[in-house]
Design a protein around this motif. Sequence first.
Motif, PDB file in Angstrom:
ATOM      1  N   PHE A  63       0.819  -1.144   0.041  1.00 32.47           N
ATOM      2  CA  PHE A  63      -0.026   0.007   0.083  1.00 32.47           C
ATOM      3  C   PHE A  63       0.691   1.076  -0.115  1.00 32.47           C
ATOM      4  N   LYS A  64       0.593   2.394  -0.757  1.00 31.63           N
ATOM      5  CA  LYS A  64       1.299   3.480  -1.155  1.00 31.63           C
ATOM      6  C   LYS A  64       1.768   4.022   0.353  1.00 31.63           C
ATOM      7  N   ASN A  65       0.965   4.003   1.282  1.00 32.41           N
ATOM      8  CA  ASN A  65       1.306   4.620   2.619  1.00 32.41           C
ATOM      9  C   ASN A  65       2.417   4.166   3.263  1.00 32.41           C
ATOM     10  N   ALA A  66       2.916   2.783   2.951  1.00 29.86           N
ATOM     11  CA  ALA A  66       3.793   2.081   3.606  1.00 29.86           C
ATOM     12  C   ALA A  66       5.262   2.434   3.217  1.00 29.86           C
ATOM     13  N   VAL A  67       5.216   3.200   2.003  1.00 32.18           N
ATOM     14  CA  VAL A  67       6.579   3.614   1.579  1.00 32.18           C
ATOM     15  C   VAL A  67       6.622   5.155   2.106  1.00 32.18           C
ATOM     16  N   ILE A  68       7.678   5.285   2.910  1.00 35.47           N
ATOM     17  CA  ILE A  68       7.975   6.614   3.449  1.00 35.47           C
ATOM     18  C   ILE A  68       8.952   7.264   2.826  1.00 35.47           C
ATOM     19  N   GLY A  69       8.570   8.595   2.313  1.00 31.68           N
ATOM     20  CA  GLY A  69       9.660   9.434   1.690  1.00 31.68           C
ATOM     21  C   GLY A  69       9.459   9.361   0.308  1.00 31.68           C
ATOM     22  N   LYS A  70       8.301   8.911  -0.633  1.00 32.37           N
ATOM     23  CA  LYS A  70       7.943   8.868  -1.703  1.00 32.37           C
ATOM     24  C   LYS A  70       6.543   8.987  -2.172  1.00 32.37           C
TER      25      LYS A  70
END
Length: 125
Positions: free
Chosen positions: A115-122
């Motif tokens: 899920f998009k929210n799991a990638v921090i900083g992009k």
Amino acid sequence: MQLIGHELVPYEPIFWRESARQIEAGKQNLFKFDEAAIKRAQELGAQFSVEAENLNEIIVANAAGAKFIVVPRELASKAAKLAQDYLFDAQICVVIESRNELAALSETGTDVAIFKNAVIGKDKR
């Protein structure tokens, strides 16, 4: 299919890295396929994942020790077949916006939905 970033499933966040200098041991690092970044992660003994754009990058990322290989949705089926045929250690992943995409993604053979929210900083697509 494994889920990373769903509110009901515990997960380790993934940290987006723009350059090899940002890679840290003790965190799950994600970066665009880059030989210098892979070498840096290997030197540090850091977990790393690679955003790959073609089958050549997927093959090298797996052989180099990537934990996850993030691919565009349109490449997911080919990547999953390649990973299955050659018994990859890495898992093939696609970044998604919502759980409404899970059924369609499951048809590709993808190992992991991130899920998009799991990638921090992009800000992922």
